[in-house]
Write an enzyme that holds these catalytic residues in place. Sequence first.
Site, PDB file in Angstrom:
ATOM      1  CG  ASP A 227      -1.788   1.324   1.225  1.00  0.00           C
ATOM      2  OD1 ASP A 227      -2.796   1.269   0.492  1.00  0.00           O
ATOM      3  OD2 ASP A 227      -1.558   2.114   2.103  1.00  0.00           O
ATOM      4  CD  GLU A 323      -3.781   0.535  -3.099  1.00  0.00           C
ATOM      5  OE1 GLU A 323      -4.822   0.826  -2.853  1.00  0.00           O
ATOM      6  OE2 GLU A 323      -2.769   1.554  -2.973  1.00  0.00           O
ATOM      7  CG  ASP A 406      -1.553   3.887   5.555  1.00  0.00           C
ATOM      8  OD1 ASP A 406      -2.397   3.995   4.736  1.00  0.00           O
ATOM      9  OD2 ASP A 406      -0.560   4.488   5.899  1.00  0.00           O
TER      10      ASP A 406
END
Length: 484
Positions: A227, A323, A406
């Site tokens: 992340d 991502e 997170d």
Amino acid sequence: MKKFQPQPGFVVQAYRFALDPSATQEHALRSHCGAARAAYNWAVGWVAASWWQRRAEESYGIGEAGLTEWRPWSLPALRKAFNEAKHTDPRFAAWWEENSKEAYSTGLANASAAFDNYAKSKSGKRRGKRMGAPRFKSKRKARLACRFTTGTIRVDAGGRHVTLPRLGRIRTHEPTVKLLARVQAGTARVLSATVRHERGRWFVSFQAEVKRDLQRVARPEVAVGIDLGVKTLAVMADSTGEIRTIANPGHHHRARKQLRRASRIVSRRQGPDRRTGQKPSKRWEKANAARNKVHHRVANLREDALHKLTTSVAAEYGTVVVEDLNVAGMLRNRRLARRIADAGFGEIRRQLTSKTRQRHATRTIVADRWYPSSKTCSGCGAVKAKLPLHVRTYQCDACGLVIDRDDNAALNLAALAAAATTGTGVAGDQDAQAVSKPRGADQKTRTTRPRRKAEAGRAGGATLPHQRQTEARDRTQAEALTLW
């Protein structure tokens, strides 16, 4: 043109070395790069001239059969036309023999590729942002670069010099033993060389066909979810439950004080003015070089840190989940644009994809752009409708889990590796199999607001009232995604 395919067991790899050219050699390097730019501009003008001629003839009422023929922009056609024109064209006749033919071929090849990209983009065959017609390159702004594909291209036996066509033997700033040892052992073959001026110095990049054995990763059965963020560069959670945090070095942020001081000094000197033809003073050039040195140091530090991070991740895990961030859209946020650009989100994903595929033959999974990694509970799978950015702690209303925002997102990304294997996750990588989207996360969860000025015929214009999306409520997942 057919794309080069390496032999089985070989990969195409670049080796870049900094150069220390003499004053004469630097003048020759700039001459070759300028010749490439001149050839590019000639090709753009030569092809575009037929376009404008046809448009003028159509305005006169001339039929299709009587119009001027389209000039081709393929590389062989451009080379043939340029070889005929360089002897008589006053722009080249006096000096074209001073440079290698590879310099002009570089400009013509770039022009041919630019016209191909424009034609494919206009017809819808090219993905990405719509590309416009090729334009002339400015002498003041164009990047200095030239590519050599034929002639004498080698790394000298001493390990401190390289030889290029028409440029001769140039000393390198660093040893070239990494490439030289492979060439002497017969495990590498130099295909081409590209000289480029960037960050205040000259570099040469050798494109070589290298025999490379796949390296086994340290933990092939473990998947990691990454992340990315601004406050913390990366939070990595693997399938065993271990969470690691990588601090954001913020190289540009730390150098801002030094950059402000250097910029003030530059602003107080007599700089160039194109409107009046005023040339910069010696003190301005000295101050501008000092400011550029700070920028170059920041760029080098960022590049080094990102390579170290991605290399360590690719060498440890068998599966990496990242991502699909809309970095270009995130840079439109004027409050976060500088920090986001300093972090290098797009470069991290590019390096991870390249290193996992070529060096270790592991897989990279790209989560869907609308996958709610931060809003989803990593314990029970419940999805929140809203989770503002200022809320840094995730509290699940269903199971009561309290976890860092997170860390929760990284755990959800790591769980996608197992979900993609079973066919319920999201995979955007070319090597991974496309599967359905989990939890209905294939659309936005907020009401879409229309633009102030809608443009007809373009995507992203005003949204009709019946097309607006309503706010989604909290929903639960029937089967929670678990870590393996």
